[in-house]
Design a protein around this motif. Structure first.
Motif, mmCIF file in Angstrom:
data_model
loop_
_atom_site.group_PDB
_atom_site.id
_atom_site.type_symbol
_atom_site.label_atom_id
_atom_site.label_comp_id
_atom_site.label_asym_id
_atom_site.label_seq_id
_atom_site.Cartn_x
_atom_site.Cartn_y
_atom_site.Cartn_z
ATOM 1 N N MET A 1 76.638 69.691 -11.425
ATOM 2 C CA MET A 1 75.768 68.590 -11.090
ATOM 3 C C MET A 1 74.483 68.653 -11.931
ATOM 4 O O MET A 1 74.028 67.633 -12.442
ATOM 5 N N THR A 2 73.916 69.844 -12.057
ATOM 6 C CA THR A 2 72.690 70.001 -12.854
ATOM 7 C C THR A 2 72.935 69.582 -14.298
ATOM 8 O O THR A 2 72.120 68.876 -14.897
ATOM 9 N N ARG A 3 74.062 69.992 -14.834
ATOM 10 C CA ARG A 3 74.357 69.666 -16.232
ATOM 11 C C ARG A 3 74.547 68.162 -16.421
ATOM 12 O O ARG A 3 74.069 67.587 -17.402
ATOM 13 N N ALA A 4 75.230 67.507 -15.486
ATOM 14 C CA ALA A 4 75.428 66.058 -15.577
ATOM 15 C C ALA A 4 74.087 65.327 -15.470
ATOM 16 O O ALA A 4 73.816 64.387 -16.226
ATOM 17 N N LEU A 5 73.245 65.771 -14.550
ATOM 18 C CA LEU A 5 71.928 65.146 -14.385
ATOM 19 C C LEU A 5 71.078 65.344 -15.637
ATOM 20 O O LEU A 5 70.406 64.406 -16.098
ATOM 21 N N ASN A 6 71.110 66.531 -16.202
ATOM 22 C CA ASN A 6 70.340 66.782 -17.421
ATOM 23 C C ASN A 6 70.870 65.948 -18.592
ATOM 24 O O ASN A 6 70.089 65.476 -19.418
ATOM 25 N N ASN A 7 72.190 65.751 -18.653
ATOM 26 C CA ASN A 7 72.744 64.874 -19.680
ATOM 27 C C ASN A 7 72.213 63.448 -19.500
ATOM 28 O O ASN A 7 71.827 62.794 -20.464
ATOM 29 N N MET A 8 72.180 62.986 -18.264
ATOM 30 C CA MET A 8 71.655 61.644 -17.988
ATOM 31 C C MET A 8 70.175 61.562 -18.343
ATOM 32 O O MET A 8 69.731 60.605 -18.983
ATOM 33 N N ALA A 9 69.406 62.552 -17.920
ATOM 34 C CA ALA A 9 67.963 62.546 -18.180
ATOM 35 C C ALA A 9 67.683 62.562 -19.677
ATOM 36 O O ALA A 9 66.725 61.945 -20.145
ATOM 37 N N SER A 10 68.521 63.238 -20.420
ATOM 38 C CA SER A 10 68.332 63.318 -21.864
ATOM 39 C C SER A 10 68.734 62.036 -22.575
ATOM 40 O O SER A 10 68.319 61.790 -23.701
ATOM 41 N N SER A 11 69.528 61.204 -21.919
ATOM 42 C CA SER A 11 70.053 60.031 -22.609
ATOM 43 C C SER A 11 69.310 58.738 -22.305
ATOM 44 O O SER A 11 69.001 57.987 -23.220
ATOM 45 N N ILE A 12 69.000 58.457 -21.046
ATOM 46 C CA ILE A 12 68.461 57.123 -20.732
ATOM 47 C C ILE A 12 67.097 57.132 -20.055
ATOM 48 O O ILE A 12 66.629 56.094 -19.610
ATOM 49 N N THR A 13 66.426 58.253 -20.008
ATOM 50 C CA THR A 13 65.133 58.308 -19.328
ATOM 51 C C THR A 13 64.117 57.341 -19.909
ATOM 52 O O THR A 13 63.318 56.771 -19.201
ATOM 53 N N GLY A 14 64.154 57.108 -21.200
ATOM 54 C CA GLY A 14 63.179 56.224 -21.826
ATOM 55 C C GLY A 14 63.435 54.743 -21.618
ATOM 56 O O GLY A 14 62.659 53.911 -22.057
ATOM 57 N N MET A 15 64.505 54.398 -20.913
ATOM 58 C CA MET A 15 64.833 52.995 -20.675
ATOM 59 C C MET A 15 63.778 52.381 -19.762
ATOM 60 O O MET A 15 63.405 52.974 -18.755
ATOM 61 N N ILE A 16 63.304 51.191 -20.129
ATOM 62 C CA ILE A 16 62.305 50.522 -19.302
ATOM 63 C C ILE A 16 62.819 49.171 -18.834
ATOM 64 O O ILE A 16 63.640 48.538 -19.493
ATOM 65 N N CYS A 17 62.322 48.717 -17.711
ATOM 66 C CA CYS A 17 62.582 47.363 -17.244
ATOM 67 C C CYS A 17 61.628 46.456 -17.995
ATOM 68 O O CYS A 17 60.416 46.643 -17.950
ATOM 69 N N ASP A 18 62.188 45.473 -18.692
ATOM 70 C CA ASP A 18 61.345 44.585 -19.487
ATOM 71 C C ASP A 18 61.297 43.168 -18.936
ATOM 72 O O ASP A 18 60.873 42.249 -19.613
ATOM 73 N N GLY A 19 61.744 42.985 -17.696
ATOM 74 C CA GLY A 19 61.703 41.660 -17.087
ATOM 75 C C GLY A 19 62.701 40.701 -17.692
ATOM 76 O O GLY A 19 62.528 39.496 -17.611
ATOM 77 N N GLY A 20 63.745 41.223 -18.297
ATOM 78 C CA GLY A 20 64.651 40.400 -19.081
ATOM 79 C C GLY A 20 65.862 39.834 -18.367
ATOM 80 O O GLY A 20 66.643 39.134 -18.980
ATOM 81 N N ASN A 21 66.075 40.094 -17.117
ATOM 82 C CA ASN A 21 67.218 39.617 -16.339
ATOM 83 C C ASN A 21 68.551 39.954 -16.993
ATOM 84 O O ASN A 21 69.246 40.836 -16.527
ATOM 85 N N GLN A 22 68.934 39.251 -18.042
ATOM 86 C CA GLN A 22 70.205 39.570 -18.706
ATOM 87 C C GLN A 22 70.150 40.976 -19.285
ATOM 88 O O GLN A 22 71.138 41.700 -19.259
ATOM 89 N N GLY A 23 68.979 41.358 -19.787
ATOM 90 C CA GLY A 23 68.806 42.715 -20.297
ATOM 91 C C GLY A 23 68.958 43.753 -19.199
ATOM 92 O O GLY A 23 69.426 44.862 -19.452
ATOM 93 N N CYS A 24 68.578 43.379 -17.977
ATOM 94 C CA CYS A 24 68.723 44.303 -16.844
ATOM 95 C C CYS A 24 70.196 44.606 -16.587
ATOM 96 O O CYS A 24 70.564 45.733 -16.265
ATOM 97 N N VAL A 25 71.041 43.601 -16.728
ATOM 98 C CA VAL A 25 72.481 43.802 -16.566
ATOM 99 C C VAL A 25 72.991 44.768 -17.630
ATOM 100 O O VAL A 25 73.755 45.689 -17.339
ATOM 101 N N MET A 26 72.523 44.576 -18.864
ATOM 102 C CA MET A 26 72.946 45.458 -19.955
ATOM 103 C C MET A 26 72.487 46.895 -19.682
ATOM 104 O O MET A 26 73.240 47.848 -19.906
ATOM 105 N N LYS A 27 71.268 47.058 -19.183
ATOM 106 C CA LYS A 27 70.758 48.397 -18.874
ATOM 107 C C LYS A 27 71.574 49.035 -17.749
ATOM 108 O O LYS A 27 71.869 50.232 -17.783
ATOM 109 N N GLY A 28 71.950 48.235 -16.754
ATOM 110 C CA GLY A 28 72.782 48.746 -15.661
ATOM 111 C C GLY A 28 74.142 49.201 -16.163
ATOM 112 O O GLY A 28 74.643 50.262 -15.773
ATOM 113 N N MET A 29 74.744 48.409 -17.038
ATOM 114 C CA MET A 29 76.039 48.778 -17.618
ATOM 115 C C MET A 29 75.912 50.058 -18.436
ATOM 116 O O MET A 29 76.778 50.944 -18.358
ATOM 117 N N THR A 30 74.834 50.177 -19.195
ATOM 118 C CA THR A 30 74.605 51.379 -20.001
ATOM 119 C C THR A 30 74.470 52.596 -19.103
ATOM 120 O O THR A 30 75.043 53.659 -19.386
#
Length: 97
Positions: A1-30
């Motif tokens: 679990m720690t390794r999976a969480l660290n992989n996630m933290a290393s990959s998408i932590t910098g993702m921000i919500c930009d108020g883009g609606n359609q972009g939010c769907v893309m971020k969720g899929m990512t």
């Protein structure tokens, strides 16, 4: 679990919500795709070591570090995004088909 969480933290932590609606769907899929990839990699013993980036030695430590990025780290980000959206609204930019 720690390794999976660290992989996630290393990959998408910098993702921000930009108020883009359609972009939010893309971020969720990512995020969903990265969750599966992170877990699969961790089960194959491939992971980002806790010495790198914001990763901690425990899931709790990693989550705490992620929280620090959100606040106070991104305190001004929301205002900047709102300013951008307001500027776009003033320019009359409309969604194109």
């Amino acid at each position: 679990m720690t390794r999976a969480l660290n992989n996630m933290a290393s990959s998408i932590t910098g993702m921000i919500c930009d108020g883009g609606n359609q972009g939010c769907v893309m971020k969720g899929m990512t995020a969903v795709e990265m969750a599966f990839a992170s877990a699969t990699l961790a089960m194959d013993d491939a992971y980002i070591f806790d010495a790198h980036g914001i990763n901690g030695a425990t899931p709790e430590e990693t989550m705490k570090n992620m929280g620090r990025i959100a606040s106070p780290g991104m305190t001004g980000t929301e205002k900047t995004i709102v300013d951008i959206l307001q500027d776009k609204n003033k320019s009359g930019k409309k969604e194109e088909d």
